[in-house]
Write a protein that holds these residues in place. Structure first.
Motif, mmCIF file in Angstrom:
data_model
loop_
_atom_site.group_PDB
_atom_site.id
_atom_site.type_symbol
_atom_site.label_atom_id
_atom_site.label_comp_id
_atom_site.label_asym_id
_atom_site.label_seq_id
_atom_site.Cartn_x
_atom_site.Cartn_y
_atom_site.Cartn_z
ATOM 1 N N THR A 18 0.975 -0.990 -0.232
ATOM 2 C CA THR A 18 -0.117 -0.270 -0.296
ATOM 3 C C THR A 18 0.922 1.405 0.085
ATOM 4 O OG1 THR A 18 -1.780 -0.990 1.197
ATOM 5 C CG2 THR A 18 -1.969 1.188 1.329
ATOM 6 N N ALA A 19 1.662 1.381 0.259
ATOM 7 C CA ALA A 19 3.016 2.426 1.236
ATOM 8 C C ALA A 19 3.320 2.499 -0.625
ATOM 9 C CB ALA A 19 3.821 2.108 2.243
ATOM 10 N N LYS A 20 3.810 0.847 -1.269
ATOM 11 C CA LYS A 20 4.837 1.091 -2.458
ATOM 12 C C LYS A 20 3.838 2.408 -3.767
ATOM 13 C CE LYS A 20 8.038 -2.699 -1.881
ATOM 14 N NZ LYS A 20 8.257 -3.688 -2.158
ATOM 15 N N ALA A 21 2.521 1.833 -3.147
ATOM 16 C CA ALA A 21 1.265 2.225 -4.195
ATOM 17 C C ALA A 21 0.996 3.571 -4.310
ATOM 18 C CB ALA A 21 0.293 1.392 -4.187
ATOM 19 N N GLN A 22 1.282 4.356 -3.306
ATOM 20 C CA GLN A 22 1.370 5.105 -3.249
ATOM 21 C C GLN A 22 2.691 5.849 -2.820
ATOM 22 O OE1 GLN A 22 -1.345 6.682 0.148
ATOM 23 N NE2 GLN A 22 -2.310 5.216 0.761
ATOM 24 N N ALA A 23 3.516 5.732 -3.741
ATOM 25 C CA ALA A 23 5.285 6.440 -3.764
ATOM 26 C C ALA A 23 5.103 6.947 -2.395
ATOM 27 C CB ALA A 23 4.792 6.841 -5.004
ATOM 28 N N VAL A 24 5.317 6.205 -1.153
ATOM 29 C CA VAL A 24 5.949 6.331 0.306
ATOM 30 C C VAL A 24 6.630 5.035 0.858
ATOM 31 C CG1 VAL A 24 4.681 6.586 2.645
ATOM 32 C CG2 VAL A 24 3.074 8.183 0.255
ATOM 33 N N ALA A 25 7.643 5.775 0.663
ATOM 34 C CA ALA A 25 8.555 4.703 1.770
ATOM 35 C C ALA A 25 8.687 4.591 3.267
ATOM 36 C CB ALA A 25 9.567 5.098 0.884
ATOM 37 N N LEU A 26 7.733 4.326 3.350
ATOM 38 C CA LEU A 26 7.865 4.122 5.023
ATOM 39 C C LEU A 26 7.591 2.568 5.557
ATOM 40 C CD1 LEU A 26 4.448 6.418 5.883
ATOM 41 C CD2 LEU A 26 6.969 6.768 5.932
ATOM 42 N N PRO A 27 8.834 2.415 6.420
ATOM 43 C CA PRO A 27 8.669 1.490 7.242
ATOM 44 C C PRO A 27 7.423 1.078 8.159
ATOM 45 C CG PRO A 27 10.175 2.779 8.231
ATOM 46 C CD PRO A 27 9.505 3.243 7.028
ATOM 47 N N GLU A 28 7.475 -0.667 8.312
ATOM 48 C CA GLU A 28 5.909 -0.397 9.056
ATOM 49 C C GLU A 28 6.637 -1.472 10.498
ATOM 50 O OE1 GLU A 28 2.342 -3.563 9.242
ATOM 51 O OE2 GLU A 28 2.725 -2.606 7.894
ATOM 52 N N ILE A 29 7.017 -0.784 11.774
ATOM 53 C CA ILE A 29 7.286 -0.877 12.570
ATOM 54 C C ILE A 29 6.236 -1.756 13.398
ATOM 55 C CG2 ILE A 29 8.694 -0.249 14.459
ATOM 56 C CD1 ILE A 29 9.637 2.592 12.681
ATOM 57 N N ALA A 30 6.749 -3.167 14.131
ATOM 58 C CA ALA A 30 6.116 -3.627 14.925
ATOM 59 C C ALA A 30 5.744 -3.151 15.963
ATOM 60 C CB ALA A 30 7.024 -5.157 15.487
ATOM 61 N N ASP A 31 6.754 -2.140 17.040
ATOM 62 C CA ASP A 31 6.441 -1.965 17.949
ATOM 63 C C ASP A 31 7.384 -0.748 17.969
ATOM 64 O OD1 ASP A 31 5.535 -0.892 20.915
ATOM 65 O OD2 ASP A 31 6.184 -2.381 21.917
#
Length: 291
Positions: A18-31
């Motif tokens: 989803t982030a890639k689709a929005q051209a947003v390189a946001l890491p998903e952090i578990a905690d």
């Protein structure tokens, strides 16, 4: 949902499709709350940079905002640490209030300012905590204008005391604060309603047990026990003749010696002693009869 793994400053994170689709390189952090402060600073720049490009209310925006909040909770704990002398129960409230300040800072921060987020956020957090104390530490209800006037009064008093080398007068304070003397005095009175303590509050602890505040202020007034006796004596004294009342007054009100009383009455000290003994015996008998 397909995900791709990447690494950020030693952290294993994932980037969603989803982030890639929005051209947003946001890491998903578990905690996010467990991210070290150093890593949080670096990651926060990335999240703030992308947050500015996202539409408010979208899932990506909410994810970025919520992650920023959780990653920077250490700032709230740091600011709340200044007030660690408060009880554990109140510290929970302080942290919750500090979180409000953190959220306000995140919503108002602009990365284009080239200011560290930590420097920007801490004043917001501390300010919110201080506002909490100002609004909740009053023992009685005091209007907000007087609460704020109390703070201004404290600052003005300190400024003038430093400048003048003495305690400023209400007139001097009024001039500096652009208030009337009446308003300055009103603010002073309002300060009396700030942060009172219960008389039952425990302030020390020892092998003998806890001591309450009431144990250290005031003393028992033994004279209070005489009040009832004074009321009972009043009609008996009123029933004495003029000379007897005068002797009682000179001895116990004016605190004259028997010799001095004798000089006033033109009699000997021995005669005053007999008159005083007889009068006191009469009063004693009357007290025993009426009790």
């Amino acid at each position: 949902m397909a995900e791709g793994w990447t690494t950020w400053e030693g952290l294993d994170v994932t980037v969603t499709e989803t982030a890639k689709a929005q051209a947003v390189a946001l890491p998903e952090i578990a905690d996010p709350s467990k991210v070290a402060p150093k890593d949080a600073r670096e990651l926060s720049r990335l999240f703030f940079d992308q947050l500015a490009t996202l539409d408010e209310g979208t899932p990506a925006y909410q994810y970025a905002r919520n992650t920023l909040i959780e990653m920077n909770m250490s700032l709230v704990r740091f600011a709340a640490g200044r007030f660690r002398s408060r009880g554990a129960e109140e510290m929970e409230d302080i942290v919750q209030v500090g979180m409000i300040g953190l959220i306000k800072a995140i919503d108002r921060f602009e990365i284009s300012r080239e200011v560290e987020f930590t420097s920007f956020a801490v004043p917001y957090i501390v300010g919110e905590i201080k506002r909490f104390f100002r609004d909740t530490s009053w023992a009685v209800h005091v209007p907000r204008r007087l609460q704020e006037a109390r703070i201004l009064l404290a600052k003005a008093t300190e400024e003038l005391r430093t400048r003048l080398g003495r305690t400023p007068t209400p007139k001097e304070l009024a001039a500096l604060m652009s208030l009337s003397e009446e308003e300055v005095n009103e603010a002073r009175l309002a300060s009396n309603g700030y942060a009172s303590s219960s008389l039952d509050a425990a302030i020390t602890s020892s092998e003998d047990g806890e001591s309450a505040l009431a144990d250290f202020i005031g003393t028992d007034d033994s004279a209070l026990e005489l009040v009832e006796d004074f009321h009972a004596l009043a009609p008996l004294i009123a029933g004495l003749d003029d000379r007897e009342r005068r002797i009682i007054h000179m001895r116990f009100v004016d605190e004259l010696t028997q010799a001095q009383i004798g000089e006033h009455l033109g009699v000997s000290q021995m005669h005053v002693s007999r008159l005083l003994s007889r009068t006191l015996a009469k009063l004693r008998t009357g007290m025993l009869t009426t009790s």
